[in-house]
Write a protein that holds these residues in place. Structure first.
Motif, PDB file in Angstrom:
ATOM      1  N   ALA A  20       0.854  -1.187   0.000  1.00  0.00           N
ATOM      2  CA  ALA A  20       0.000   0.000   0.000  1.00  0.00           C
ATOM      3  C   ALA A  20       0.890   1.237   0.000  1.00  0.00           C
ATOM      4  O   ALA A  20       2.050   1.198   0.416  1.00  0.00           O
ATOM      5  CB  ALA A  20      -0.895  -0.005   1.231  1.00  0.00           C
ATOM      6  N   ILE A  21       0.360   2.354  -0.440  1.00  0.00           N
ATOM      7  CA  ILE A  21       1.128   3.605  -0.523  1.00  0.00           C
ATOM      8  C   ILE A  21       1.702   3.964   0.854  1.00  0.00           C
ATOM      9  O   ILE A  21       2.829   4.440   0.969  1.00  0.00           O
ATOM     10  CB  ILE A  21       0.231   4.750  -1.046  1.00  0.00           C
ATOM     11  CG1 ILE A  21      -0.263   4.455  -2.437  1.00  0.00           C
ATOM     12  CG2 ILE A  21       0.934   6.083  -0.951  1.00  0.00           C
ATOM     13  CD1 ILE A  21       0.681   4.850  -3.539  1.00  0.00           C
ATOM     14  N   GLU A  22       0.944   3.732   1.916  1.00  0.00           N
ATOM     15  CA  GLU A  22       1.388   4.077   3.265  1.00  0.00           C
ATOM     16  C   GLU A  22       2.599   3.234   3.687  1.00  0.00           C
ATOM     17  O   GLU A  22       3.418   3.669   4.509  1.00  0.00           O
ATOM     18  CB  GLU A  22       0.256   3.878   4.281  1.00  0.00           C
ATOM     19  CG  GLU A  22      -0.978   4.734   4.033  1.00  0.00           C
ATOM     20  CD  GLU A  22      -1.878   4.146   2.953  1.00  0.00           C
ATOM     21  OE1 GLU A  22      -1.939   2.907   2.785  1.00  0.00           O
ATOM     22  OE2 GLU A  22      -2.520   4.953   2.248  1.00  0.00           O
ATOM     23  N   GLU A  23       2.726   2.029   3.154  1.00  0.00           N
ATOM     24  CA  GLU A  23       3.820   1.131   3.520  1.00  0.00           C
ATOM     25  C   GLU A  23       5.063   1.340   2.655  1.00  0.00           C
ATOM     26  O   GLU A  23       6.148   0.892   3.008  1.00  0.00           O
ATOM     27  CB  GLU A  23       3.366  -0.323   3.385  1.00  0.00           C
ATOM     28  CG  GLU A  23       2.256  -0.711   4.332  1.00  0.00           C
ATOM     29  CD  GLU A  23       1.774  -2.126   4.059  1.00  0.00           C
ATOM     30  OE1 GLU A  23       2.505  -2.894   3.395  1.00  0.00           O
ATOM     31  OE2 GLU A  23       0.676  -2.472   4.509  1.00  0.00           O
ATOM     32  N   SER A  25       8.245   3.137   0.736  1.00  0.00           N
ATOM     33  CA  SER A  25       9.288   4.058   1.171  1.00  0.00           C
ATOM     34  C   SER A  25       9.000   5.467   0.668  1.00  0.00           C
ATOM     35  O   SER A  25       8.492   5.648  -0.429  1.00  0.00           O
ATOM     36  CB  SER A  25      10.647   3.587   0.645  1.00  0.00           C
ATOM     37  OG  SER A  25      11.634   4.542   0.918  1.00  0.00           O
ATOM     38  N   GLN A  26       9.356   6.459   1.450  1.00  0.00           N
ATOM     39  CA  GLN A  26       9.163   7.855   1.080  1.00  0.00           C
ATOM     40  C   GLN A  26      10.440   8.477   0.528  1.00  0.00           C
ATOM     41  O   GLN A  26      10.595   9.690   0.491  1.00  0.00           O
ATOM     42  CB  GLN A  26       8.686   8.649   2.308  1.00  0.00           C
ATOM     43  CG  GLN A  26       7.365   8.170   2.878  1.00  0.00           C
ATOM     44  CD  GLN A  26       6.240   8.300   1.869  1.00  0.00           C
ATOM     45  OE1 GLN A  26       6.120   9.310   1.191  1.00  0.00           O
ATOM     46  NE2 GLN A  26       5.411   7.270   1.739  1.00  0.00           N
ATOM     47  N   GLN A  29      10.464  11.423  -2.032  1.00  0.00           N
ATOM     48  CA  GLN A  29      10.130  12.762  -1.587  1.00  0.00           C
ATOM     49  C   GLN A  29      11.274  13.394  -0.777  1.00  0.00           C
ATOM     50  O   GLN A  29      11.278  14.590  -0.549  1.00  0.00           O
ATOM     51  CB  GLN A  29       8.863  12.743  -0.712  1.00  0.00           C
ATOM     52  CG  GLN A  29       7.576  12.579  -1.493  1.00  0.00           C
ATOM     53  CD  GLN A  29       7.348  11.149  -1.970  1.00  0.00           C
ATOM     54  OE1 GLN A  29       7.797  10.215  -1.343  1.00  0.00           O
ATOM     55  NE2 GLN A  29       6.640  11.002  -3.076  1.00  0.00           N
TER      56      GLN A  29
END
Length: 99
Positions: A20-23, A25-26, A29
């Motif tokens: 999922a997007i929440e899981e 890596s960021q 950004q």
């Protein structure tokens, strides 16, 4: 002609569902950072650019950056190969030790 449709389907399904997007890596950004530069970078003369010396046995050792800089500066100043500077230093050392 070979049928590769089965192979491609098996490969796709073996990966499973994407996270999922929440899981995820960021890191995309996050800002980019440059790697830390070495404390003291010295330009080195490429040894291949020196003329051939007809020596056949390789001699390798590790030295400090300061020693490397000093011996290369002497070689450039004298217009000699590094090995010639080392040979002269050995001759001078043996001459002192014999006295």
């Amino acid at each position: 002609m070979a049928d590769f449709s089965k192979i491609q389907k098996a490969r796709r399904s073996s990966l499973g569902k994407p996270p999922a997007i929440e899981e995820a890596s960021q890191n995309l950004q996050a800002p980019e950072t440059a790697p830390a530069a070495p404390a003291k970078a010295h330009p080195r003369i490429d040894g291949r650019s020196a003329r051939r010396s007809n020596r056949t046995i390789q001699f390798a050792t590790r030295v400090t950056p300061e020693f490397d800089e000093r011996i290369r500066a002497i070689a450039i100043r004298e217009g000699k190969l590094l090995v010639q500077i080392l040979e002269e230093a050995l001759d001078a050392y043996e001459g002192k030790a014999a006295r």
